[in-house]
Design a protein around this motif. Structure first.
Motif, PDB file in Angstrom:
ATOM      1  N   LEU A 240      10.465 -13.972   4.107  1.00  0.00           N
ATOM      2  CA  LEU A 240       9.495 -14.882   3.625  1.00  0.00           C
ATOM      3  C   LEU A 240       8.174 -15.202   4.461  1.00  0.00           C
ATOM      4  CD1 LEU A 240      11.483 -17.783   1.784  1.00  0.00           C
ATOM      5  CD2 LEU A 240      10.383 -15.712   0.827  1.00  0.00           C
ATOM      6  N   GLY A 241       8.550 -15.306   5.644  1.00  0.00           N
ATOM      7  CA  GLY A 241       7.455 -15.327   6.642  1.00  0.00           C
ATOM      8  C   GLY A 241       6.644 -14.201   6.780  1.00  0.00           C
ATOM      9  N   LEU A 242       7.137 -12.924   6.735  1.00  0.00           N
ATOM     10  CA  LEU A 242       6.565 -11.721   6.473  1.00  0.00           C
ATOM     11  C   LEU A 242       5.646 -11.588   5.408  1.00  0.00           C
ATOM     12  CD1 LEU A 242       9.082  -9.044   7.674  1.00  0.00           C
ATOM     13  CD2 LEU A 242       7.029  -9.717   8.940  1.00  0.00           C
ATOM     14  N   LYS A 243       6.164 -12.064   4.254  1.00  0.00           N
ATOM     15  CA  LYS A 243       5.342 -11.913   2.914  1.00  0.00           C
ATOM     16  C   LYS A 243       4.267 -12.921   3.072  1.00  0.00           C
ATOM     17  CE  LYS A 243       8.107  -9.812  -0.096  1.00  0.00           C
ATOM     18  NZ  LYS A 243       7.887  -8.640  -0.805  1.00  0.00           N
ATOM     19  N   ILE A 244       4.209 -14.025   3.681  1.00  0.00           N
ATOM     20  CA  ILE A 244       3.214 -15.081   3.962  1.00  0.00           C
ATOM     21  C   ILE A 244       2.208 -14.364   5.011  1.00  0.00           C
ATOM     22  CG2 ILE A 244       2.377 -17.134   4.661  1.00  0.00           C
ATOM     23  CD1 ILE A 244       5.267 -18.160   3.670  1.00  0.00           C
ATOM     24  N   MET A 245       2.654 -13.908   5.985  1.00  0.00           N
ATOM     25  CA  MET A 245       1.673 -13.455   6.900  1.00  0.00           C
ATOM     26  C   MET A 245       1.052 -12.034   6.461  1.00  0.00           C
ATOM     27  SD  MET A 245       3.988 -14.483  10.507  1.00  0.00           S
ATOM     28  CE  MET A 245       2.788 -13.790  11.407  1.00  0.00           C
ATOM     29  N   ILE A 246       1.770 -11.307   5.863  1.00  0.00           N
ATOM     30  CA  ILE A 246       1.187  -9.964   5.649  1.00  0.00           C
ATOM     31  C   ILE A 246       1.056  -9.745   4.040  1.00  0.00           C
ATOM     32  CG2 ILE A 246       1.341  -7.427   5.853  1.00  0.00           C
ATOM     33  CD1 ILE A 246       3.108  -7.949   8.312  1.00  0.00           C
ATOM     34  N   PRO A 247       0.200 -10.513   3.420  1.00  0.00           N
ATOM     35  CA  PRO A 247       0.208 -10.260   1.945  1.00  0.00           C
ATOM     36  C   PRO A 247      -0.257  -8.860   1.456  1.00  0.00           C
ATOM     37  CG  PRO A 247      -1.879 -11.548   2.899  1.00  0.00           C
ATOM     38  CD  PRO A 247      -1.077 -11.318   4.099  1.00  0.00           C
ATOM     39  N   GLN A 248       0.387  -8.541   0.222  1.00  0.00           N
ATOM     40  CA  GLN A 248       0.197  -7.374  -0.210  1.00  0.00           C
ATOM     41  C   GLN A 248      -0.155  -7.295  -1.703  1.00  0.00           C
ATOM     42  OE1 GLN A 248       0.095  -4.110   1.709  1.00  0.00           O
ATOM     43  NE2 GLN A 248      -0.174  -5.419   3.402  1.00  0.00           N
ATOM     44  N   ASP A 249      -1.335  -6.809  -2.060  1.00  0.00           N
ATOM     45  CA  ASP A 249      -1.529  -7.030  -3.543  1.00  0.00           C
ATOM     46  C   ASP A 249      -0.900  -5.827  -4.192  1.00  0.00           C
ATOM     47  OD1 ASP A 249      -2.778  -7.801  -5.881  1.00  0.00           O
ATOM     48  OD2 ASP A 249      -4.662  -6.888  -5.519  1.00  0.00           O
ATOM     49  N   VAL A 250       0.446  -5.832  -4.464  1.00  0.00           N
ATOM     50  CA  VAL A 250       1.038  -4.735  -5.253  1.00  0.00           C
ATOM     51  C   VAL A 250       1.990  -5.359  -6.096  1.00  0.00           C
ATOM     52  CG1 VAL A 250       2.692  -2.902  -4.637  1.00  0.00           C
ATOM     53  CG2 VAL A 250       1.031  -3.514  -2.940  1.00  0.00           C
ATOM     54  N   SER A 251       2.075  -4.665  -7.359  1.00  0.00           N
ATOM     55  CA  SER A 251       2.759  -5.092  -8.446  1.00  0.00           C
ATOM     56  C   SER A 251       4.161  -4.393  -8.109  1.00  0.00           C
ATOM     57  CB  SER A 251       2.192  -4.561  -9.619  1.00  0.00           C
ATOM     58  OG  SER A 251       3.282  -4.677 -10.641  1.00  0.00           O
ATOM     59  N   PHE A 252       5.172  -5.296  -8.419  1.00  0.00           N
ATOM     60  CA  PHE A 252       6.664  -4.970  -8.333  1.00  0.00           C
ATOM     61  C   PHE A 252       7.093  -3.850  -9.325  1.00  0.00           C
ATOM     62  CE2 PHE A 252      10.799  -5.283  -9.932  1.00  0.00           C
ATOM     63  CZ  PHE A 252      11.624  -5.335  -8.781  1.00  0.00           C
ATOM     64  N   PHE A 253       6.366  -3.659 -10.327  1.00  0.00           N
ATOM     65  CA  PHE A 253       6.674  -2.538 -11.255  1.00  0.00           C
ATOM     66  C   PHE A 253       6.025  -1.181 -10.705  1.00  0.00           C
ATOM     67  CE2 PHE A 253       7.490  -6.431 -13.678  1.00  0.00           C
ATOM     68  CZ  PHE A 253       8.821  -6.121 -14.025  1.00  0.00           C
ATOM     69  N   GLU A 254       5.349  -1.351  -9.422  1.00  0.00           N
ATOM     70  CA  GLU A 254       4.644   0.084  -8.975  1.00  0.00           C
ATOM     71  C   GLU A 254       5.958   0.866  -8.476  1.00  0.00           C
ATOM     72  OE1 GLU A 254       0.164  -1.260  -8.168  1.00  0.00           O
ATOM     73  OE2 GLU A 254       1.218  -0.262  -6.631  1.00  0.00           O
ATOM     74  N   GLY A 255       6.190   1.970  -8.847  1.00  0.00           N
ATOM     75  CA  GLY A 255       7.071   2.609  -8.270  1.00  0.00           C
ATOM     76  C   GLY A 255       8.603   2.315  -8.623  1.00  0.00           C
ATOM     77  N   VAL A 256       8.981   1.971  -9.905  1.00  0.00           N
ATOM     78  CA  VAL A 256      10.119   1.839 -10.463  1.00  0.00           C
ATOM     79  C   VAL A 256      10.592   3.094 -11.033  1.00  0.00           C
ATOM     80  CG1 VAL A 256      11.508   0.544 -12.272  1.00  0.00           C
ATOM     81  CG2 VAL A 256       9.496  -0.586 -10.924  1.00  0.00           C
ATOM     82  N   TYR A 257      11.952   3.536 -10.192  1.00  0.00           N
ATOM     83  CA  TYR A 257      12.389   4.900 -10.500  1.00  0.00           C
ATOM     84  C   TYR A 257      13.765   4.802 -11.341  1.00  0.00           C
ATOM     85  CZ  TYR A 257       8.831   5.952  -6.921  1.00  0.00           C
ATOM     86  OH  TYR A 257       7.944   5.904  -6.192  1.00  0.00           O
TER      87      TYR A 257
END
Length: 330
Positions: A230-247
């Motif tokens: 969670l710390g990584l998620k907060i410190m390194i925000p990424q504007d990426v949709s979860f559904f990008e790259g669903v295989y």
């Protein structure tokens, strides 16, 4: 004295040199064009975006080692520069260097695991070498998709397995503390860290009562994974949709992905068949506790990248040849 020296030399050749040579072959002999790292001059941008951005330790090492290796080649190895660059860029060599170091570390930890309370058959040193070699082959053969984090993640995963087994047998608080630290650090490398929790739960939870008996330890391990993640998620925000790259669909329609899934499934089933009754029970629980990881790689991973199944295969081998003699008394 000579016999002791010969044993140490043979051990060094088998545990360190042979894995390195196999790894060298995978990178410079039959490496795949699936990932074109060999022609990349510098770390690609995608490694610093999306989920790859959260692999901070591998990314940091990759940048630093690439710069250091470039300096060494230009300053001290200029006569060999043409030969070196003919077989890959400085970046590619740096990835190989990082992974080869952690391959050797993984082999050393694996050797320690196989020596810790082995089943009777491993009393034969030749059998132990075969098991060790099989594990190394599994590690090396999946390197047709080289990355900057997999071998590092495998090393920390095996280290976590070692601490889990030591805690299982010795119940020393220091082993559990080191396990928590390992999970925490491993989370900064790759999501494989969560499988250390699954392995710990599988060997300690014998029945429903075991859930409550070890709920404190399991809870601490979960926090050791969740908090840094969670710390990584907060410190390194990424504007990426979860559904990008669903295989999901591709994994069950592509012949390559189906082949990868088949290899992993057959490999795990073969290892499962080698287990005792206790071992089979542990592996069933391990698979159950690994469902979140398996679900994620099914959705956003590619089965053709068998490296994603590697921790499960190695865990199976370890369980198959480990003596859990006090499994009913802990």
């Amino acid at each position: 004295m000579l016999r002791t020296f010969d044993e140490k030399l043979n051990g060094f050749l088998f545990v360190v040199i042979l894995p390195f040579l196999l790894f060298f072959m995978s990178y410079y002999g039959f490496e795949s064009s699936y990932v074109k790292l060999k022609s990349m001059e510098s770390p690609p941008d995608f490694m610093f975006t999306s989920v790859y951005a959260y692999r901070v330790i591998p990314n940091f090492l990759m940048v630093e080692v690439t710069g250091f290796l470039d300096f060494i080649i230009n300053s001290y190895l200029s006569p060999l520069k043409v030969v070196l660059l003919k077989n890959g860029t400085v970046f590619y060599h740096s990835v190989f260097l990082i992974n080869s170091v952690f391959l050797v570390f993984s082999s050393i930890v694996l050797d320690s695991i196989l020596k810790l309370s082995p089943i009777e058959v491993l009393g034969n040193s030749n059998i132990k070498k075969i098991v060790h070699l099989l594990a190394v082959f599994f590690i090396v053969i999946v390197q047709y998709v080289p990355t900057n984090c997999d071998l590092m993640a495998i090393f920390f995963y095996l280290l976590g397995v070692l601490f889990s087994l030591q805690y299982f047998h010795r119940k020393k608080r220091s082993d559990f503390i080191f396990l928590c630290i390992t999970v925490l650090v491993s989370t900064l490398i790759r999501e494989t860290a969560c499988l250390n929790i699954a392995f710990f739960a599988a060997i300690f939870i014998e029945n429903k009562a075991g859930v409550f008996k070890y709920i404190k330890e399991i809870g601490i391990l979960v926090l050791s994974f969740v908090l840094p993640y969670l710390g990584l998620k907060i410190m390194i925000p990424q504007d990426v949709s979860f559904f990008e790259g669903v295989y999901l669909a591709e994994n069950f329609t592509s012949p390559f992905n189906l082949a990868g899934f088949l290899f992993a499934s057959i490999g795990f089933y073969f290892i499962y068949s080698l287990c005792s009754v206790e071992g089979k029970s542990i592996l069933k629980k391990y698979l159950f506790f690994s469902i979140p990881y398996l679900g994620m790689i099914t959705l956003v991973g590619l089965f053709w990248e068998v490296r994603l199944f590697l921790p499960l295969l190695l865990s199976g081998l370890i369980v198959a040849f480990h003596q859990f003699e006090n499994i009913h008394t802990t």
